[in-house]
Design a protein around this motif. Sequence first.
Motif, PDB file in Angstrom:
ATOM      1  N   PRO A   1     -10.718 -18.173 -28.462  1.00 49.62           N
ATOM      2  CA  PRO A   1      -9.859 -19.102 -29.242  1.00 49.62           C
ATOM      3  C   PRO A   1      -9.290 -19.458 -28.152  1.00 49.62           C
ATOM      4  CG  PRO A   1      -9.864 -17.251 -31.190  1.00 49.62           C
ATOM      5  CD  PRO A   1     -10.519 -16.901 -30.116  1.00 49.62           C
ATOM      6  N   VAL A   2      -9.290 -19.108 -27.039  1.00 52.46           N
ATOM      7  CA  VAL A   2      -8.432 -19.110 -25.387  1.00 52.46           C
ATOM      8  C   VAL A   2      -9.695 -20.069 -25.071  1.00 52.46           C
ATOM      9  CG1 VAL A   2      -8.037 -16.703 -25.210  1.00 52.46           C
ATOM     10  CG2 VAL A   2      -9.710 -17.222 -24.107  1.00 52.46           C
ATOM     11  N   VAL A   3     -10.781 -20.493 -24.728  1.00 51.22           N
ATOM     12  CA  VAL A   3     -11.551 -21.220 -23.851  1.00 51.22           C
ATOM     13  C   VAL A   3     -11.339 -22.900 -24.894  1.00 51.22           C
ATOM     14  CG1 VAL A   3     -12.849 -20.016 -23.228  1.00 51.22           C
ATOM     15  CG2 VAL A   3     -13.534 -21.429 -25.786  1.00 51.22           C
ATOM     16  N   LYS A   4     -10.380 -22.755 -26.059  1.00 52.70           N
ATOM     17  CA  LYS A   4      -9.778 -24.417 -26.298  1.00 52.70           C
ATOM     18  C   LYS A   4      -9.276 -25.209 -25.434  1.00 52.70           C
ATOM     19  CE  LYS A   4      -5.960 -26.291 -29.518  1.00 52.70           C
ATOM     20  NZ  LYS A   4      -5.506 -25.933 -30.166  1.00 52.70           N
ATOM     21  N   ASN A   5      -8.490 -24.880 -24.748  1.00 55.82           N
ATOM     22  CA  ASN A   5      -8.129 -25.714 -23.506  1.00 55.82           C
ATOM     23  C   ASN A   5      -9.572 -26.215 -22.711  1.00 55.82           C
ATOM     24  OD1 ASN A   5      -8.707 -23.144 -22.563  1.00 55.82           O
ATOM     25  ND2 ASN A   5      -7.604 -23.547 -20.338  1.00 55.82           N
ATOM     26  N   VAL A   6     -10.110 -25.358 -22.631  1.00 57.28           N
ATOM     27  CA  VAL A   6     -11.575 -25.927 -21.687  1.00 57.28           C
ATOM     28  C   VAL A   6     -12.349 -26.895 -22.196  1.00 57.28           C
ATOM     29  CG1 VAL A   6     -13.299 -25.359 -20.524  1.00 57.28           C
ATOM     30  CG2 VAL A   6     -11.377 -23.488 -20.156  1.00 57.28           C
ATOM     31  N   VAL A   7     -12.462 -26.578 -23.645  1.00 57.01           N
ATOM     32  CA  VAL A   7     -13.117 -27.995 -25.039  1.00 57.01           C
ATOM     33  C   VAL A   7     -12.361 -29.007 -24.906  1.00 57.01           C
ATOM     34  CG1 VAL A   7     -13.392 -27.791 -27.369  1.00 57.01           C
ATOM     35  CG2 VAL A   7     -13.694 -26.157 -26.290  1.00 57.01           C
ATOM     36  N   ALA A   8     -11.420 -28.754 -24.723  1.00 63.13           N
ATOM     37  CA  ALA A   8     -10.292 -30.348 -24.529  1.00 63.13           C
ATOM     38  C   ALA A   8     -10.174 -31.151 -23.549  1.00 63.13           C
ATOM     39  CB  ALA A   8      -8.376 -29.768 -24.487  1.00 63.13           C
ATOM     40  N   LEU A   9     -10.524 -29.949 -22.478  1.00 57.38           N
ATOM     41  CA  LEU A   9     -10.921 -30.309 -20.486  1.00 57.38           C
ATOM     42  C   LEU A   9     -12.087 -31.152 -20.572  1.00 57.38           C
ATOM     43  CD1 LEU A   9     -10.350 -30.619 -17.867  1.00 57.38           C
ATOM     44  CD2 LEU A   9     -11.297 -28.875 -17.832  1.00 57.38           C
ATOM     45  N   GLY A  10     -13.325 -30.644 -21.457  1.00 54.28           N
ATOM     46  CA  GLY A  10     -14.211 -31.600 -21.975  1.00 54.28           C
ATOM     47  C   GLY A  10     -14.308 -32.789 -22.341  1.00 54.28           C
ATOM     48  N   ALA A  11     -13.502 -32.550 -23.963  1.00 54.60           N
ATOM     49  CA  ALA A  11     -13.505 -33.911 -24.826  1.00 54.60           C
ATOM     50  C   ALA A  11     -12.362 -34.896 -23.557  1.00 54.60           C
ATOM     51  CB  ALA A  11     -12.427 -33.868 -25.140  1.00 54.60           C
TER      52      ALA A  11
ATOM     53  N   ALA B   1     -18.227 -24.482 -23.609  1.00 54.74           N
ATOM     54  CA  ALA B   1     -16.693 -24.376 -24.178  1.00 54.74           C
ATOM     55  C   ALA B   1     -16.392 -26.366 -23.760  1.00 54.74           C
ATOM     56  CB  ALA B   1     -15.693 -23.637 -23.643  1.00 54.74           C
ATOM     57  N   PHE B   2     -16.705 -26.780 -22.639  1.00 59.10           N
ATOM     58  CA  PHE B   2     -16.462 -27.540 -21.722  1.00 59.10           C
ATOM     59  C   PHE B   2     -17.849 -28.820 -22.156  1.00 59.10           C
ATOM     60  CE2 PHE B   2     -16.992 -31.690 -19.062  1.00 59.10           C
ATOM     61  CZ  PHE B   2     -16.237 -31.327 -18.521  1.00 59.10           C
ATOM     62  N   SER B   3     -18.909 -28.208 -22.245  1.00 58.15           N
ATOM     63  CA  SER B   3     -19.865 -29.105 -23.360  1.00 58.15           C
ATOM     64  C   SER B   3     -19.574 -29.582 -24.746  1.00 58.15           C
ATOM     65  CB  SER B   3     -21.155 -28.195 -22.933  1.00 58.15           C
ATOM     66  OG  SER B   3     -22.007 -27.967 -21.604  1.00 58.15           O
ATOM     67  N   ARG B   4     -19.101 -28.655 -24.781  1.00 64.41           N
ATOM     68  CA  ARG B   4     -19.220 -28.980 -26.838  1.00 64.41           C
ATOM     69  C   ARG B   4     -18.305 -29.378 -27.135  1.00 64.41           C
ATOM     70  NH1 ARG B   4     -20.292 -24.347 -30.138  1.00 64.41           N
ATOM     71  NH2 ARG B   4     -19.338 -25.843 -32.104  1.00 64.41           N
ATOM     72  N   GLY B   5     -16.631 -29.668 -26.439  1.00 62.52           N
ATOM     73  CA  GLY B   5     -15.828 -30.825 -26.250  1.00 62.52           C
ATOM     74  C   GLY B   5     -16.429 -32.090 -26.130  1.00 62.52           C
ATOM     75  N   HIS B   6     -16.759 -32.373 -24.937  1.00 61.74           N
ATOM     76  CA  HIS B   6     -17.308 -33.702 -24.298  1.00 61.74           C
ATOM     77  C   HIS B   6     -18.332 -33.780 -25.562  1.00 61.74           C
ATOM     78  CE1 HIS B   6     -19.666 -36.232 -21.299  1.00 61.74           C
ATOM     79  NE2 HIS B   6     -18.327 -35.899 -20.591  1.00 61.74           N
ATOM     80  N   GLU B   7     -19.309 -32.521 -25.840  1.00 68.15           N
ATOM     81  CA  GLU B   7     -20.372 -33.648 -26.939  1.00 68.15           C
ATOM     82  C   GLU B   7     -19.691 -33.660 -28.365  1.00 68.15           C
ATOM     83  OE1 GLU B   7     -22.836 -30.744 -26.744  1.00 68.15           O
ATOM     84  OE2 GLU B   7     -23.585 -30.477 -25.945  1.00 68.15           O
ATOM     85  N   SER B   8     -18.647 -33.514 -28.436  1.00 65.01           N
ATOM     86  CA  SER B   8     -17.840 -33.749 -29.653  1.00 65.01           C
ATOM     87  C   SER B   8     -17.110 -35.363 -30.381  1.00 65.01           C
ATOM     88  CB  SER B   8     -16.698 -32.804 -30.098  1.00 65.01           C
ATOM     89  OG  SER B   8     -15.905 -33.250 -31.088  1.00 65.01           O
ATOM     90  N   VAL B   9     -16.422 -35.716 -28.375  1.00 65.93           N
ATOM     91  CA  VAL B   9     -16.256 -36.931 -28.188  1.00 65.93           C
ATOM     92  C   VAL B   9     -16.869 -37.550 -28.194  1.00 65.93           C
ATOM     93  CG1 VAL B   9     -14.355 -38.288 -27.835  1.00 65.93           C
ATOM     94  CG2 VAL B   9     -14.212 -36.131 -27.917  1.00 65.93           C
ATOM     95  N   GLN B  10     -18.725 -37.446 -27.323  1.00 63.05           N
ATOM     96  CA  GLN B  10     -19.547 -38.683 -27.411  1.00 63.05           C
ATOM     97  C   GLN B  10     -20.028 -38.735 -29.236  1.00 63.05           C
ATOM     98  OE1 GLN B  10     -21.681 -36.925 -24.071  1.00 63.05           O
ATOM     99  NE2 GLN B  10     -21.563 -38.444 -22.876  1.00 63.05           N
TER     100      GLN B  10
ATOM    101  N   GLN C   1     -12.476 -35.463 -20.506  1.00 68.10           N
ATOM    102  CA  GLN C   1     -13.318 -36.551 -19.741  1.00 68.10           C
ATOM    103  C   GLN C   1     -14.185 -37.264 -20.577  1.00 68.10           C
ATOM    104  OE1 GLN C   1     -17.355 -36.592 -19.081  1.00 68.10           O
ATOM    105  NE2 GLN C   1     -16.730 -37.563 -17.621  1.00 68.10           N
ATOM    106  N   ALA C   2     -14.713 -37.231 -21.291  1.00 67.17           N
ATOM    107  CA  ALA C   2     -15.291 -37.790 -22.009  1.00 67.17           C
ATOM    108  C   ALA C   2     -14.834 -39.181 -22.675  1.00 67.17           C
ATOM    109  CB  ALA C   2     -16.060 -36.880 -23.946  1.00 67.17           C
ATOM    110  N   ILE C   3     -13.805 -39.172 -23.094  1.00 61.38           N
ATOM    111  CA  ILE C   3     -12.787 -40.102 -23.661  1.00 61.38           C
ATOM    112  C   ILE C   3     -12.234 -41.335 -21.847  1.00 61.38           C
ATOM    113  CG2 ILE C   3     -10.412 -41.018 -23.892  1.00 61.38           C
ATOM    114  CD1 ILE C   3     -10.741 -38.346 -26.192  1.00 61.38           C
ATOM    115  N   THR C   4     -12.351 -40.463 -21.174  1.00 56.16           N
ATOM    116  CA  THR C   4     -11.634 -41.546 -20.170  1.00 56.16           C
ATOM    117  C   THR C   4     -12.878 -40.963 -19.441  1.00 56.16           C
ATOM    118  OG1 THR C   4     -10.795 -39.038 -18.480  1.00 56.16           O
ATOM    119  CG2 THR C   4      -9.698 -39.981 -20.186  1.00 56.16           C
TER     120      THR C   4
END
Length: 87
Positions: free
Chosen positions: A26-36, A70-79, A38-41
């Motif tokens: 769960p501590v990588v939630k911030n990196v998931v958010a970072l990936g999201a 974690a970064f990839s998963r956040g990025h992919e989720s938004v994409q 980046q994908a948005i902005t």
Amino acid sequence: MVIFRLCFPSAAASPLTEIALDLGKPVVKNVVALGAFQAITEIFPEDTFRTALRQTLKPDPAIQELNQDAFSRGHESVQEQIADAAN
């Protein structure tokens, strides 16, 4: 987080905590958010974020891999959400 979701509504449905839990940390939630984020902005190229993660995290391969995933998963989720909204 509320302001983030107001400014970037496509992130509102991004399951950041769920993704982090799926990764087993769960501590990588911030990196998931970072990936999201980046994908948005697209504020910086994806490689810039990935390089920053590699340079700032411990050199432990397991930690590096987990955070890159974690970064990839956040990025992919938004994409995926953006693609779904376009259809």
